[in-house]
Design a protein around this motif. Sequence first.
Motif, mmCIF file in Angstrom:
data_model
loop_
_atom_site.group_PDB
_atom_site.id
_atom_site.type_symbol
_atom_site.label_atom_id
_atom_site.label_comp_id
_atom_site.label_asym_id
_atom_site.label_seq_id
_atom_site.Cartn_x
_atom_site.Cartn_y
_atom_site.Cartn_z
ATOM 1 N N SER A 1 0.810 -1.225 0.000
ATOM 2 C CA SER A 1 0.000 0.000 0.000
ATOM 3 C C SER A 1 0.837 1.266 0.000
ATOM 4 O O SER A 1 0.288 2.363 0.120
ATOM 5 N N VAL B 1 -0.716 5.173 -0.205
ATOM 6 C CA VAL B 1 -0.608 5.977 1.019
ATOM 7 C C VAL B 1 0.191 7.247 0.745
ATOM 8 O O VAL B 1 -0.187 8.348 1.173
ATOM 9 N N GLY C 1 -6.442 1.505 -4.976
ATOM 10 C CA GLY C 1 -6.107 0.999 -3.653
ATOM 11 C C GLY C 1 -5.108 -0.137 -3.656
ATOM 12 O O GLY C 1 -4.569 -0.486 -2.605
ATOM 13 N N TRP D 1 -8.808 -4.075 1.955
ATOM 14 C CA TRP D 1 -8.487 -2.723 2.414
ATOM 15 C C TRP D 1 -8.154 -1.795 1.251
ATOM 16 O O TRP D 1 -8.069 -0.567 1.433
ATOM 17 N N SER D 2 -7.983 -2.366 0.055
ATOM 18 C CA SER D 2 -7.794 -1.533 -1.138
ATOM 19 C C SER D 2 -8.981 -0.602 -1.336
ATOM 20 O O SER D 2 -8.829 0.529 -1.808
ATOM 21 N N LEU E 1 -8.542 2.533 0.966
ATOM 22 C CA LEU E 1 -7.487 3.439 0.511
ATOM 23 C C LEU E 1 -7.860 4.107 -0.804
ATOM 24 O O LEU E 1 -7.698 5.316 -0.987
#
Length: 402
Positions: A29, A33, A336, A348-349, A352
């Motif tokens: 990530s 980020v 993401g 979790w993509s 983000l």
Amino acid sequence: MNGFGDPGGPAERFPHAFVRRLRAGELGSVPVVAGLLLIWIVFQLLNSHFLSPRNLSNLSVDIVGTGMIAVGVIFVLLIGEIDLSVGSVSGLASALFAVLNVNHGMPEPPAVILAALCGTAVGLVHGFFTAAVGVPAFVVTLAGLLGWYGLMLALMGSYGSINLDDQGLVVQLTNYYFGDVAAAYGLAALGTAGYFLAARREAKRRRAAGVPARSRGEIAVRTGALAVVAFAAASVLNQFQGLPLALLIFLAVLVVLDYVLRRTAYGRMIFALGGGVEAARRAGIRVTWVRISAFTMSGLMAAIGGLFLASRISSVSQTAVTTSLLMNAIAAAVIGGTSLFGGRGSIWSALLGVLVIQSIASGVTLLDIQAAVQYMITGGVLLLAVVIDSLSRRAQKTHGRA
């Protein structure tokens, strides 16, 4: 033993292992980020209200509808397919709910369930034609994009829009906040502790199996970083209205589905199928069933996302289905970190990626810039994400990791 598997290695070994992973193309990530931080810094410099508690709290609610849809898209992308119908399916589900609840007086709970089942059934149909009949997913879901949008218009009939009950269950999904400061801080503490325990357990399990695992130093650094982000977010939310119910539900969905993908046999089958259909079939995986289930999940999450989008504006309209909704959902998954080539990505993509997209939309709105700029920026970010993904895969192949 190196920094990947040293059970008690000092924290200073973590940076070296981290650099090795980056060189091998295991970016994780990091790019998204870094991109998100850059976007926030730029917009904050251009408008000091961007990082205000009010704007960030609104941002945390705005991401939920599209984020839910992106979660479903991730399941389909992981098996190497695409779903172009999610925007229309979300609109159809929200229209069905509005018609049943407002026009026909059905109580909200059963109307919500029927709307969710509608999305699930649509996904099942897409999966059947793709996996069992053999029609390309692009064609099936493109037909779905048009057909389900037409059905939504038929359901709405002569109503241009249907207003929802402001005090109803669905509208409260995005309008209810836990005002007690303990709620946000408690969630931050629970999330941090949960991650730490899960990471330690996973490292212990991998060492017992004789495979590389994160060192204690790396786990400590990651947990510390998560704690800083979580408690900072809690502090910001508490400076406005508190913890939004919508955000809490979204995070709960992410945690549960992340567990499903990373810790269950079904999740391993999803990733295996994305790595290669023939190899998955030879490994004994029921390829047809797994592919159908991925599209079914996409339909279900599109319906849930549609309800959250309707909740945000307290109404359902014929213009709710837009091309930008489809593009944003797919772009969120890809930006993401979920690969368009299948077999690589994370639930979790969605968080983000949708944060990046909605941050751009929020910043453009605050600066009173034309929407055209938002599309251009988002398109550029999406292209950059795909380029990074392609270069990452090439680097992994060079290092024998793909």
